[in-house]
Design a protein around this motif. Structure first.
Motif, PDB file in Angstrom:
ATOM      1  N   ASP A  49       0.868  -1.424  -0.065  1.00  0.00           N
ATOM      2  CA  ASP A  49       0.114   0.054   0.544  1.00  0.00           C
ATOM      3  C   ASP A  49       0.524   1.072  -0.369  1.00  0.00           C
ATOM      4  OD1 ASP A  49      -2.535  -0.779   0.196  1.00  0.00           O
ATOM      5  OD2 ASP A  49      -2.502  -1.960   2.025  1.00  0.00           O
ATOM      6  N   TYR A  50       2.075   1.465   0.521  1.00  0.00           N
ATOM      7  CA  TYR A  50       2.762   2.581   0.629  1.00  0.00           C
ATOM      8  C   TYR A  50       2.916   2.414  -0.625  1.00  0.00           C
ATOM      9  CZ  TYR A  50       6.899   5.825   1.468  1.00  0.00           C
ATOM     10  OH  TYR A  50       7.615   6.656   1.414  1.00  0.00           O
ATOM     11  N   CYS A  53       0.673   4.409  -2.725  1.00  0.00           N
ATOM     12  CA  CYS A  53       0.098   5.094  -2.457  1.00  0.00           C
ATOM     13  C   CYS A  53       0.976   6.663  -3.341  1.00  0.00           C
ATOM     14  CB  CYS A  53       0.604   5.237  -1.044  1.00  0.00           C
ATOM     15  SG  CYS A  53       0.184   6.927  -0.444  1.00  0.00           S
ATOM     16  N   ARG A  79      -5.028   3.741  -0.378  1.00  0.00           N
ATOM     17  CA  ARG A  79      -3.764   3.450   0.240  1.00  0.00           C
ATOM     18  C   ARG A  79      -2.779   4.312   1.560  1.00  0.00           C
ATOM     19  NH1 ARG A  79      -1.964  -0.945  -2.738  1.00  0.00           N
ATOM     20  NH2 ARG A  79      -3.847  -1.627  -4.905  1.00  0.00           N
ATOM     21  N   ASP A  81      -4.893   6.197   4.000  1.00  0.00           N
ATOM     22  CA  ASP A  81      -5.065   5.190   5.355  1.00  0.00           C
ATOM     23  C   ASP A  81      -4.983   3.128   5.398  1.00  0.00           C
ATOM     24  OD1 ASP A  81      -6.687   7.235   5.515  1.00  0.00           O
ATOM     25  OD2 ASP A  81      -8.267   6.717   4.457  1.00  0.00           O
ATOM     26  N   ALA A  82      -4.450   2.684   4.239  1.00  0.00           N
ATOM     27  CA  ALA A  82      -4.574   2.031   4.726  1.00  0.00           C
ATOM     28  C   ALA A  82      -2.571   1.036   5.241  1.00  0.00           C
ATOM     29  CB  ALA A  82      -4.154   1.101   3.310  1.00  0.00           C
ATOM     30  N   GLY A  84      -1.402   3.831   7.590  1.00  0.00           N
ATOM     31  CA  GLY A  84      -2.207   4.308   8.346  1.00  0.00           C
ATOM     32  C   GLY A  84      -0.418   3.813   9.521  1.00  0.00           C
ATOM     33  N   ASP A  85       0.210   5.008   9.176  1.00  0.00           N
ATOM     34  CA  ASP A  85       1.917   4.643   9.685  1.00  0.00           C
ATOM     35  C   ASP A  85       2.089   6.475   9.611  1.00  0.00           C
ATOM     36  OD1 ASP A  85       3.718   4.164   7.653  1.00  0.00           O
ATOM     37  OD2 ASP A  85       3.517   2.383   8.681  1.00  0.00           O
ATOM     38  N   GLU A  86       3.681   6.740  10.293  1.00  0.00           N
ATOM     39  CA  GLU A  86       4.152   7.369  10.668  1.00  0.00           C
ATOM     40  C   GLU A  86       5.204   7.832   9.009  1.00  0.00           C
ATOM     41  OE1 GLU A  86       7.335   4.054  11.204  1.00  0.00           O
ATOM     42  OE2 GLU A  86       5.241   4.996  11.528  1.00  0.00           O
ATOM     43  N   ALA A  89       2.128   9.678   7.378  1.00  0.00           N
ATOM     44  CA  ALA A  89       1.520  10.885   8.111  1.00  0.00           C
ATOM     45  C   ALA A  89       1.936  12.412   7.933  1.00  0.00           C
ATOM     46  CB  ALA A  89       2.429  11.324   9.449  1.00  0.00           C
ATOM     47  N   TYR A  92      -0.929  13.769   4.282  1.00  0.00           N
ATOM     48  CA  TYR A  92      -2.596  14.005   4.075  1.00  0.00           C
ATOM     49  C   TYR A  92      -2.785  15.681   4.045  1.00  0.00           C
ATOM     50  CZ  TYR A  92      -3.741   9.307   5.854  1.00  0.00           C
ATOM     51  OH  TYR A  92      -3.829   7.662   5.969  1.00  0.00           O
ATOM     52  N   ARG A 122      -4.821  18.095   9.816  1.00  0.00           N
ATOM     53  CA  ARG A 122      -3.726  17.755   9.392  1.00  0.00           C
ATOM     54  C   ARG A 122      -2.319  18.021   9.076  1.00  0.00           C
ATOM     55  NH1 ARG A 122      -3.871  11.460   9.275  1.00  0.00           N
ATOM     56  NH2 ARG A 122      -6.073  11.419   9.089  1.00  0.00           N
TER      57      ARG A 122
END
Length: 223
Positions: A49-50, A53, A79, A81-82, A84-86, A89, A92, A122
């Motif tokens: 996903d990363y 993205c 992607r 959102d999937a 979901g880590d730093e 961040a 966004y 954000r």
């Protein structure tokens, strides 16, 4: 995301990211068709996903229609959102801003306002500096344009003062007020920042009488 902000945080040893880096170089050198082809390769080779993205973000910039640009930005958001880590961040704020601009261009002010607000919420994920300031100003403008942020009486008086200072070419005073005014996203913190800037200008007591009167009225309304 912008090429500059994204590039600073990417793993250049990752083959998918390497393709995106090559695409960014092609963009900078004025070869958009080659850049798009490289980003498409990155998307096809994305293994998680990363990577997807990042590739989707760059593909969004090379679409021929706003609807397609919106689609790829939404893919990028899903992607992120999937992941979901730093690692994502800081993506966004600009990602939501890109989606908001697409909705605004397509005439959907409500969705545009929603995503400009998500972007504003954000902004704290970004390190301070020129890029964060630039994006804050763009998001604040979007919030105003879509009616998500409406100036209160004090903020409107500051706007009147800025118009007058522009006429007077008072660059020093403009430099004091403009960052807080242009970056106002409607939060209590931003209102406080604007009031503090107005107080600093008032403390200098060097404005002409007309400008000083407007400033005092603004301070009264902002307090």
């Amino acid at each position: 995301m912008t090429a500059q902000s994204t590039q600073q945080s990417l793993d250049k040893d990752n083959p998918v990211i390497a393709l995106c880096s090559q695409g960014m170089r092609a963009e900078a050198e004025g070869r958009p068709a080659e850049a798009k082809a490289l980003f498409e390769q990155a998307w096809e080779r994305a293994g998680d996903d990363y990577e997807a993205c990042v590739a989707a973000h760059y593909l969004a910039r090379h679409q021929s229609t706003i609807a397609d640009e919106l689609h790829w930005n939404q893919v990028c958001l899903a992607r992120a959102d999937a992941v979901g880590d730093e690692r994502v961040a800081a993506f966004y704020p600009s990602l939501h801003a890109c989606i908001a601009r697409c909705h605004r261009a397509l005439g959907d002010a409500e969705q545009a306002a929603t995503h400009f607000r998500h972007a504003a919420d954000r902004l704290g994920a970004l390190p301070s500096g020129g890029y964060a300031d630039w994006l804050r100003y763009a998001v604040a403008e979007g919030l105003r344009d879509t009616g998500a942020v409406v100036h209160n009486s004090g903020e409107q008086r500051v706007a009147d003062l800025l118009d007058l200072l522009c006429e007077q070419r008072d660059l020093r005073s403009l430099a004091v007020l403009l960052p807080a005014f242009c970056g106002h996203t409607g939060t209590s913190q931003d209102r406080r920042r604007l009031a503090e800037a107005a107080h600093r200008l008032h403390a200098e007591r060097r404005l002409p009488a007309e400008a000083e009167d407007i400033l005092r009225a603004a301070l009264t309304a902002l307090s």
